[in-house]
Design an enzyme around this catalytic site. Structure first.
Site, PDB file in Angstrom:
ATOM      1  N   PHE A 201      46.349 141.767  33.224  1.00  0.00           N
ATOM      2  CA  PHE A 201      46.176 140.529  32.634  1.00  0.00           C
ATOM      3  C   PHE A 201      47.439 139.991  31.968  1.00  0.00           C
ATOM      4  O   PHE A 201      48.277 140.455  31.360  1.00  0.00           O
ATOM      5  CB  PHE A 201      45.197 140.461  31.390  1.00  0.00           C
ATOM      6  N   GLU A 202      47.568 138.549  32.493  1.00  0.00           N
ATOM      7  CA  GLU A 202      48.801 137.771  31.899  1.00  0.00           C
ATOM      8  C   GLU A 202      50.148 138.215  31.958  1.00  0.00           C
ATOM      9  O   GLU A 202      50.967 138.157  31.307  1.00  0.00           O
ATOM     10  CB  GLU A 202      48.248 137.477  30.439  1.00  0.00           C
ATOM     11  N   GLY A 203      50.330 138.804  33.343  1.00  0.00           N
ATOM     12  CA  GLY A 203      51.456 139.480  33.664  1.00  0.00           C
ATOM     13  C   GLY A 203      51.403 141.007  33.742  1.00  0.00           C
ATOM     14  O   GLY A 203      51.258 141.489  32.517  1.00  0.00           O
TER      15      GLY A 203
END
Length: 644
Positions: A421-423
């Site tokens: 998630f998110e990078g």
């Protein structure tokens, strides 16, 4: 070099140009990790430690926190997992409490929570329900509220923030089926109409969290003529916006994750967020603070896992005594407690730094997200091992045969996505590695730039030589004072002296890497990742020691125990740092890379014989345009990188 390899090199160079144009070139304030990479251990930036109980002491927040805790106690997380949807009454209760407006300022109808306060709620959520964590985090950490607060016009803020605060769910649409972390290949387009009144949006987006239930989206799209990427607020009930597929996953089974299609969507020009061509900058800046919700949630999960491990290990007996008294399990419990303490220390610190004016948190946010999610996954794994077969068994099955139902298998399924998630962890490493060498590229980057004429390189040499002569000598001279520093910190002072010495060694190794590898350094990911891992461990040590020392002086809860936990963590982390330093120059990276390339070329395919096999070719496994895409839609060549 073959034509195919030449095209790949061109694509890499173009992607690098887009990424460089999108990154924040200037630092907006101080940075603890930025200084650490340069060999400066400025303990004053994080000490005294910002104790969260003092940072989140407002009565109105404390009332919300207690109400939210009671709400979570009523939530049936296992039923949400089993049915795979968010119950309507749960969404309604979140709206009634104002949970969708936690980070939205009061003037727009929100609760106006600080990052520290928001982080505490994310920690509570993470201790109970991953699905709800993802819902609220995607809505206000990366969805419409965060980029509008920072970059939106007043008109956009007044139009959309009150709706978000009341519970209009939002999402963030960047990823595409053929584009992961490489924005240079973004294919969704937004073309300005001839009369300049609106943009026409076309394309598809993959894995948009909240996408199936969202009213509002932040959409990243590129100008088909210039290649400039911009950000827009898009309403999902507009003609041409379509949910073509709901994606389902091993965990977070209620996740309202969508494949979206935009077919001739008319987006009013005033729905542009910020300026044209600033889309990637907006996305990256939003993620700096936005990704802090994940490490906070991971801390909540670790706390519950620690509680289970402690209680289970004190009651489950093997060979005549509780399993917690066996050395193997006692060691695991020691690691779990000290690591949870460190996870909470860097998460709470990063949240507080995000609230602090004059501080740039881009590295701290990335480090906290990467380090906490990796440790959090190991916490889940160790908990599964301590719990044994009961960890692998579903909660409903445990209850059906009369045992206490604790769904560790659900925890594990839900936790795995946190490393993506998110990078992803790899992207976080690459991001931090780029920032680690930023100062060096500013000073001497032209020496490794093939586009810079030789005469200019020669002319710059005296200035570069003077900088490095004084900087490098300074690293050694500052070390003379290290034995005398942090004497007032008692037994914890030795760990800070270790961080001081290691930070200067880290800076030297970054420099040595640039001298030895030159322009090839960006390809030496094994080397770079170890440097980043060193910095992350030093950050965790410093945060833990600062927290323990500050708590001890304040006489807070767990003061004496905190010193023990910080000490044990710092000892173990220090051993890891020493191993990482050794591996920088004594490793088998080259041999492993060659073997990996050989596997990629199929020279070891014989090893796969003796299994049933997939029955699929490499071409079969290649990413495809999403369901509902226009006939003939395929990966588009990257447009020129004109990022304003």
């Amino acid at each position: 070099m073959s034509e195919h390899e030449r095209r790949q090199e061109d694509d890499v160079a173009h992607s690098r140009e887009v990424a460089e144009a999108a990154r924040e070139a200037d630092w907006q304030g101080k940075g603890f990790l930025r200084d650490l990479f340069l060999g400066r251990f400025d303990f004053g930036l994080i000490h005294p430690y910002p104790l969260p109980e003092l940072q989140a002491s407002r009565p109105e927040f404390q009332r919300f926190e207690e109400d939210f805790r009671r709400f979570l106690e009523r939530v049936d997380s296992d039923a949400i997992d089993e049915h795979g949807d968010y119950p309507a009454d749960v969404i309604d209760e979140l709206r009634r409490m104002g949970a969708f407006g936690m980070k939205i300022p009061r003037e727009y109808g929100g609760l106006g929570f600080s990052q520290v306060e928001y982080g505490r709620i994310m920690q509570l959520l993470g201790s109970r329900d991953g699905n709800l964590t993802a819902l609220l985090s995607a809505h206000q950490s990366i969805g419409v509220p965060q980029p509008l607060k920072t970059f939106g016009s007043e008109e956009l803020k007044h139009r959309y923030l009150p709706r978000c605060a009341k519970g209009a769910i939002s999402g963030f649409a960047l990823t595409e089926a053929l584009v992961g972390s490489d924005p240079a290949r973004l294919s969704t387009t937004a073309e300005l109409s001839p009369d300049g009144t609106h943009y026409v949006l076309n394309g598809s987006k993959l894995w948009c969290t909240n996408g199936t239930i969202a009213e509002l989206l932040v959409v990243m799209a590129r100008d088909p003529k210039t290649g400039a990427i911009s950000a827009f607020v898009v309403e999902t009930d507009w003609p041409g916006v379509e949910v073509v597929h709901r994606s389902h996953f091993m965990g977070l089974r209620a996740l309202a994750n969508a494949v979206l299609r935009f077919d001739g969507v008319r987006v009013p020009r005033e729905n542009l967020i910020g300026k044209e061509g600033r889309g990637l900058k907006i996305a990256l800046t939003t993620l700096n603070a936005g990704r802090l919700s994940i490490p906070a949630a991971v801390v909540g999960g670790a706390k519950v896992a620690l509680e289970l491990d402690r209680k289970w290990a004190s009651t489950r007996s093997q060979w005549g005594m509780e399993i917690g008294k066996h050395e193997a399990i006692a060691h695991k419990l020691a690691w779990l407690a000290s690591t949870t303490y460190a996870m909470e220390s860097i998460s709470d610190l990063a949240q507080a730094l995000a609230d602090r004016k004059g501080y740039d948190i881009r590295l701290e946010a990335a480090a906290t997200k990467e380090w906490n999610t990796v440790q959090g996954w190991r916490v889940c794994d160790e908990t599964m091992q301590i719990r044994g077969g009961r960890g692998y068994e579903k909660k409903s099955s445990l209850e059906a045969r009369g045992e206490a139902g604790v769904g560790v298998e659900r925890w594990m399924r839900d936790a795995r996505i946190n490393l993506i998630f998110e990078g992803s962890s790899e992207i976080m490493h690459l991001f931090m590695a780029r920032e680690a060498v930023d100062r060096h590229l500013q000073i001497s980057g032209l020496l490794i730039d093939p586009k810079v004429p030789a005469a200019r390189k020669v002319a710059a040499l005296p200035g570069i030589a003077w900088f490095y002569a004084t900087w490098y000598l300074g690293l050694w001279l500052r070390g003379l004072a290290t034995p005398f520093r942090f004497r007032s910190m008692g037994r914890l002072g030795r760990h800070l002296r270790f961080v001081d010495r290691a930070s200067r060694k880290l800076a030297r190794q970054v420099f040595h890497g640039m001298v030895v590898h030159g322009a090839r350094l960006e390809r030496k990911q094994g080397f770079l990742f170890r440097l980043v891992d060193v910095a992350n461990e030093l950050f965790a040590i410093a945060a833990s020691v600062s927290r323990a020392a500050t708590t001890a002086r304040a006489g807070g809860r767990g003061a004496a125990e905190g010193e023990v936990l910080a000490d044990r963590f710092a000892v173990a982390s220090g051993r890891k740092v020493k191993g990482l330093f050794r591996a920088l120059w004594r490793n088998s990276d080259g041999a492993e890379y060659e073997l990996g390339r050989a596997v990629l070329a199929g020279r070891h395919a014989w090893l796969e014989e003796g299994a049933v096999g997939l029955g699929l070719s490499a071409e079969d496994l290649a990413p495809r345009p999403p369901p509902g895409a226009k006939r003939g839609e395929k990966e588009r060549p990257a447009a020129p990188a004109t990022v304003a």
